[in-house]
Design a protein around this motif. Structure first.
Motif, PDB file in Angstrom:
ATOM      1  N   ARG A  28     -13.565   3.806  18.662  1.00  0.00           N
ATOM      2  CA  ARG A  28     -14.542   3.028  19.436  1.00  0.00           C
ATOM      3  C   ARG A  28     -14.055   1.620  19.737  1.00  0.00           C
ATOM      4  NH1 ARG A  28     -16.562   4.318  14.509  1.00  0.00           N
ATOM      5  NH2 ARG A  28     -16.999   2.679  12.984  1.00  0.00           N
ATOM      6  N   ASP A  29     -13.134   1.084  18.949  1.00  0.00           N
ATOM      7  CA  ASP A  29     -12.608  -0.244  19.272  1.00  0.00           C
ATOM      8  C   ASP A  29     -11.696  -0.185  20.500  1.00  0.00           C
ATOM      9  OD1 ASP A  29     -13.969  -1.328  17.142  1.00  0.00           O
ATOM     10  OD2 ASP A  29     -12.258  -1.217  15.766  1.00  0.00           O
ATOM     11  N   THR A  30     -11.025   0.954  20.692  1.00  0.00           N
ATOM     12  CA  THR A  30     -10.163   1.124  21.860  1.00  0.00           C
ATOM     13  C   THR A  30     -10.986   1.390  23.110  1.00  0.00           C
ATOM     14  OG1 THR A  30      -8.420   2.053  20.458  1.00  0.00           O
ATOM     15  CG2 THR A  30      -8.266   2.502  22.816  1.00  0.00           C
ATOM     16  N   LEU A  31     -12.050   2.192  22.948  1.00  0.00           N
ATOM     17  CA  LEU A  31     -12.899   2.560  24.083  1.00  0.00           C
ATOM     18  C   LEU A  31     -14.359   2.351  23.668  1.00  0.00           C
ATOM     19  CD1 LEU A  31     -12.726   3.794  26.983  1.00  0.00           C
ATOM     20  CD2 LEU A  31     -13.231   5.992  25.907  1.00  0.00           C
ATOM     21  N   PRO A  32     -14.903   1.154  23.905  1.00  0.00           N
ATOM     22  CA  PRO A  32     -16.270   0.844  23.439  1.00  0.00           C
ATOM     23  C   PRO A  32     -17.349   1.435  24.350  1.00  0.00           C
ATOM     24  CG  PRO A  32     -15.312  -1.058  24.536  1.00  0.00           C
ATOM     25  CD  PRO A  32     -14.243  -0.017  24.519  1.00  0.00           C
ATOM     26  N   ILE A  33     -17.682   2.688  24.101  1.00  0.00           N
ATOM     27  CA  ILE A  33     -18.685   3.386  24.912  1.00  0.00           C
ATOM     28  C   ILE A  33     -20.085   2.959  24.471  1.00  0.00           C
ATOM     29  CG2 ILE A  33     -19.638   5.646  25.499  1.00  0.00           C
ATOM     30  CD1 ILE A  33     -16.878   6.818  24.847  1.00  0.00           C
ATOM     31  N   SER A  34     -20.916   2.611  25.431  1.00  0.00           N
ATOM     32  CA  SER A  34     -22.311   2.322  25.106  1.00  0.00           C
ATOM     33  C   SER A  34     -23.202   3.528  25.368  1.00  0.00           C
ATOM     34  CB  SER A  34     -22.812   1.119  25.922  1.00  0.00           C
ATOM     35  OG  SER A  34     -22.657   1.360  27.310  1.00  0.00           O
ATOM     36  N   GLU A  35     -22.800   4.379  26.342  1.00  0.00           N
ATOM     37  CA  GLU A  35     -23.592   5.570  26.661  1.00  0.00           C
ATOM     38  C   GLU A  35     -22.665   6.714  27.022  1.00  0.00           C
ATOM     39  OE1 GLU A  35     -27.134   7.164  29.677  1.00  0.00           O
ATOM     40  OE2 GLU A  35     -26.440   5.086  29.799  1.00  0.00           O
ATOM     41  N   LEU A  36     -22.959   7.878  26.465  1.00  0.00           N
ATOM     42  CA  LEU A  36     -22.187   9.088  26.736  1.00  0.00           C
ATOM     43  C   LEU A  36     -23.165  10.180  27.150  1.00  0.00           C
ATOM     44  CD1 LEU A  36     -19.468  10.648  26.612  1.00  0.00           C
ATOM     45  CD2 LEU A  36     -20.020  11.196  24.238  1.00  0.00           C
ATOM     46  N   VAL A  37     -22.921  10.780  28.316  1.00  0.00           N
ATOM     47  CA  VAL A  37     -23.788  11.843  28.824  1.00  0.00           C
ATOM     48  C   VAL A  37     -23.010  13.149  28.840  1.00  0.00           C
ATOM     49  CG1 VAL A  37     -25.280  12.615  30.692  1.00  0.00           C
ATOM     50  CG2 VAL A  37     -24.962  10.171  30.295  1.00  0.00           C
ATOM     51  N   LEU A  38     -23.556  14.156  28.180  1.00  0.00           N
ATOM     52  CA  LEU A  38     -22.976  15.496  28.202  1.00  0.00           C
ATOM     53  C   LEU A  38     -23.748  16.322  29.222  1.00  0.00           C
ATOM     54  CD1 LEU A  38     -22.603  16.113  24.350  1.00  0.00           C
ATOM     55  CD2 LEU A  38     -20.990  15.005  25.928  1.00  0.00           C
ATOM     56  N   ILE A  39     -23.024  16.888  30.184  1.00  0.00           N
ATOM     57  CA  ILE A  39     -23.648  17.602  31.300  1.00  0.00           C
ATOM     58  C   ILE A  39     -23.187  19.050  31.274  1.00  0.00           C
ATOM     59  CG2 ILE A  39     -23.935  17.662  33.807  1.00  0.00           C
ATOM     60  CD1 ILE A  39     -22.920  14.702  33.785  1.00  0.00           C
ATOM     61  N   ASP A  40     -24.133  19.972  31.339  1.00  0.00           N
ATOM     62  CA  ASP A  40     -23.771  21.392  31.317  1.00  0.00           C
ATOM     63  C   ASP A  40     -24.991  22.212  31.726  1.00  0.00           C
ATOM     64  OD1 ASP A  40     -22.944  24.134  30.239  1.00  0.00           O
ATOM     65  OD2 ASP A  40     -21.214  22.924  29.661  1.00  0.00           O
ATOM     66  N   PRO A  41     -24.788  23.281  32.508  1.00  0.00           N
ATOM     67  CA  PRO A  41     -25.935  24.128  32.861  1.00  0.00           C
ATOM     68  C   PRO A  41     -26.395  25.025  31.725  1.00  0.00           C
ATOM     69  CG  PRO A  41     -23.927  25.004  33.826  1.00  0.00           C
ATOM     70  CD  PRO A  41     -23.563  23.688  33.220  1.00  0.00           C
ATOM     71  N   ALA A  42     -25.547  25.205  30.691  1.00  0.00           N
ATOM     72  CA  ALA A  42     -25.906  26.071  29.555  1.00  0.00           C
ATOM     73  C   ALA A  42     -26.748  25.271  28.565  1.00  0.00           C
ATOM     74  CB  ALA A  42     -24.646  26.622  28.878  1.00  0.00           C
ATOM     75  N   ALA A  43     -28.064  25.285  28.780  1.00  0.00           N
ATOM     76  CA  ALA A  43     -28.962  24.404  28.038  1.00  0.00           C
ATOM     77  C   ALA A  43     -28.926  24.647  26.534  1.00  0.00           C
ATOM     78  CB  ALA A  43     -30.387  24.565  28.557  1.00  0.00           C
ATOM     79  N   GLU A  44     -28.850  25.900  26.117  1.00  0.00           N
ATOM     80  CA  GLU A  44     -28.878  26.187  24.683  1.00  0.00           C
ATOM     81  C   GLU A  44     -27.635  25.655  23.986  1.00  0.00           C
ATOM     82  OE1 GLU A  44     -29.287  30.063  21.695  1.00  0.00           O
ATOM     83  OE2 GLU A  44     -29.755  30.248  23.829  1.00  0.00           O
ATOM     84  N   ARG A  45     -26.470  25.899  24.569  1.00  0.00           N
ATOM     85  CA  ARG A  45     -25.229  25.363  24.000  1.00  0.00           C
ATOM     86  C   ARG A  45     -25.256  23.838  23.997  1.00  0.00           C
ATOM     87  NH1 ARG A  45     -20.187  28.977  24.917  1.00  0.00           N
ATOM     88  NH2 ARG A  45     -19.096  26.993  24.922  1.00  0.00           N
ATOM     89  N   LEU A  46     -25.740  23.274  25.100  1.00  0.00           N
ATOM     90  CA  LEU A  46     -25.763  21.821  25.232  1.00  0.00           C
ATOM     91  C   LEU A  46     -26.616  21.184  24.145  1.00  0.00           C
ATOM     92  CD1 LEU A  46     -24.658  19.608  27.081  1.00  0.00           C
ATOM     93  CD2 LEU A  46     -26.744  19.813  28.434  1.00  0.00           C
ATOM     94  N   GLU A  47     -27.721  21.817  23.804  1.00  0.00           N
ATOM     95  CA  GLU A  47     -28.593  21.285  22.755  1.00  0.00           C
ATOM     96  C   GLU A  47     -27.879  21.286  21.401  1.00  0.00           C
ATOM     97  OE1 GLU A  47     -32.981  22.160  20.704  1.00  0.00           O
ATOM     98  OE2 GLU A  47     -32.297  23.328  22.426  1.00  0.00           O
ATOM     99  N   LEU A  48     -27.169  22.380  21.097  1.00  0.00           N
ATOM    100  CA  LEU A  48     -26.430  22.464  19.830  1.00  0.00           C
ATOM    101  C   LEU A  48     -25.363  21.377  19.747  1.00  0.00           C
ATOM    102  CD1 LEU A  48     -25.769  26.298  19.375  1.00  0.00           C
ATOM    103  CD2 LEU A  48     -27.327  24.868  18.047  1.00  0.00           C
ATOM    104  N   ILE A  49     -24.592  21.259  20.813  1.00  0.00           N
ATOM    105  CA  ILE A  49     -23.458  20.339  20.785  1.00  0.00           C
ATOM    106  C   ILE A  49     -23.927  18.897  20.879  1.00  0.00           C
ATOM    107  CG2 ILE A  49     -21.415  19.641  22.100  1.00  0.00           C
ATOM    108  CD1 ILE A  49     -21.036  22.729  22.601  1.00  0.00           C
ATOM    109  N   GLY A  50     -24.985  18.659  21.642  1.00  0.00           N
ATOM    110  CA  GLY A  50     -25.545  17.308  21.691  1.00  0.00           C
ATOM    111  C   GLY A  50     -26.043  16.851  20.337  1.00  0.00           C
ATOM    112  N   GLY A  51     -26.694  17.744  19.593  1.00  0.00           N
ATOM    113  CA  GLY A  51     -27.160  17.390  18.252  1.00  0.00           C
ATOM    114  C   GLY A  51     -26.014  17.050  17.325  1.00  0.00           C
TER     115      GLY A  51
END
Length: 421
Positions: free
Chosen positions: A24-47
């Motif tokens: 994070r010191d090299t790349l200070p991200i303030s917001e990361l958005v994960l985008i995917d049409p597979a809602a169930e997988r996205l929920e697992l991986i987002g968590g």
């Protein structure tokens, strides 16, 4: 800084999240958005992604969405990691070419062409939607076949850079063998995506001492074993080829092997099922060890380094990227996409000078570039004849009857993904 990951529901994603958290010191991200049409997988991986950030004390916000336009809005960079058709399509890519006696692989040969045909139109649509809402965003492409996809993006005028993990994997491996840090290792890495050679392994930078002869003398057998090539190949060439060169240097042997064992796609599909089960455990707050077997090693470090250079404060760094040739390899057209070391800053990549290549390498690079020209034309304009010509031009096909049989099979297995078929 906001980053968006298209294909955020991939089982690769926790590798990327882990890198973002650690670096994070090299790349200070303030917001990361994960985008995917597979809602169930996205929920697992987002968590899991949120738990990884929390464990490592990263303050950034992670959100998930199936709405591409909303997800990429205001992003500084958009990472693409797509697999159109999923593992089912990959299984086909690895299977039907074997019926013609050709290698079945997801990025090389006929299977690679099938993946390009499925992927290029989708990626271009995504990139156009990014440009409409956010024209200053960089697009970082990790979607295979990276060379062809990146060329499609650049040809359409997008701010795009292609990324592969082959070079960083070699850098890490060679550094360990030489008892150096990865930062001490500079690779003379030259070629096209998945068609590259390490012509030198230098200490300290592009002008540093070439340690490749020493590396091959001491560790040649271990490197050859990793590549599944005879040690004599490395000794006679005096360079280290990418492991994808085995499909060219030992094609018939590979075809025989592939016909006697489960496909990589089947292995990965089983692994993905297990990974998704692990990701659903609310107690898991780090990437599991199994993920290392999934592929994509060091992808996160390469992505962080590239994004940091593209979005940084004006500094630059030397990295291996896929970008326009523009005279780097004088025997290729300027609009070809090459995979080489480049100095990267906010303006994009500037390839370093490459010495004159031996015809042994230049000839194959030129041949595959000609195939990529035809493959991209087929992906953009469709048509059976364009697919046939691309296959006929490929050095792993090159015969009329083979190209005919492969064309028929490619179209039969990909109708649902090709609007024109």
């Amino acid at each position: 800084m906001k980053l968006a990951v298209v294909g955020g529901g991939s089982t690769y994603t926790p590798e990327l999240i882990d890198g973002f958290a650690r670096l994070r010191d090299t790349l200070p991200i303030s917001e990361l958005v994960l985008i995917d049409p597979a809602a169930e997988r996205l929920e697992l991986i987002g968590g899991l992604a949120r738990r990884i950030f929390a464990k490592q004390g990263h303050p950034g916000l992670i959100t998930t969405t199936s709405d591409l336009d909303a997800g990429v809005a205001d992003a500084d960079a958009v990472l693409l990691q797509l697999r159109i058709g999923g593992q089912a399509a990959r299984l086909q890519d690895e299977t039907w070419p074997l019926e013609c006696g050709c290698v079945g692989q997801e990025t090389t040969g006929a299977g690679g062409l099938a993946k390009a045909l499925r992927t290029v139109p989708v990626v271009l649509d995504i990139a156009e939607r990014v440009r409409r809402s956010n024209p200053d965003a960089w697009i970082i492409d990790f979607t295979n076949p990276v060379g062809i996809v990146t060329r499609a993006l650049l040809q359409a005028g997008h701010k795009a850079v292609g990324l592969c993990n082959v070079a960083i994997g070699f850098q890490r491996r060679f550094a360990a063998m030489l008892d150096l840090t990865p930062a001490d290792i500079h690779l003379d890495h030259v070629g096209l995506n998945h068609l590259t050679w390490e012509l030198g392994v230098r200490k300290g930078g592009p002008e540093g001492e070439n340690l490749l002869p020493q590396l091959l003398a001491r560790h040649g057998q271990a490197i050859a074993d990793d590549l599944h090539l005879p040690r004599a190949v490395l000794d006679r060439l005096g360079v280290v080829p990418s492991y994808y060169l085995r499909y060219f240097y030992a094609h018939d042997e590979v075809v025989r092997e592939l016909g006697t064992k489960p496909s990589r796609a089947a292995e990965v599909a089983a692994m993905e099922k297990e990974l998704l089960g692990l990701y659903g455990d609310p107690a898991l707050d780090e990437k599991p060890e199994l993920l290392a077997k999934r592929g994509g090693a060091f992808y996160s470090e390469a992505a962080v380094d590239l994004a940091a250079s593209l979005l940084g404060d004006g500094g630059s760094a030397v990295q291996v990227v896929n970008t326009l040739n523009n005279g780097t390899l004088p025997f290729l057209p300027d609009d070809a996409v090459v995979e080489v070391q480049a100095r990267v800053d906010r303006t994009g990549p500037s390839p370093l000078a490459v010495p004159r290549l031996d015809p042994l390498y230049a000839g194959l690079i030129a041949h595959v570039t000609a195939y990529e020209d035809l493959a991209l034309d087929a992906a953009l304009r469709g048509g059976r004849e364009r697919v046939f010509k691309a296959l006929l031009a490929h050095p792993l096909v090159g015969q009329f009857d083979l190209a005919e049989g492969l064309t028929d099979r490619l179209l039969a297995h990909n109708k649902e993904h090709l609007a024109w078929a």
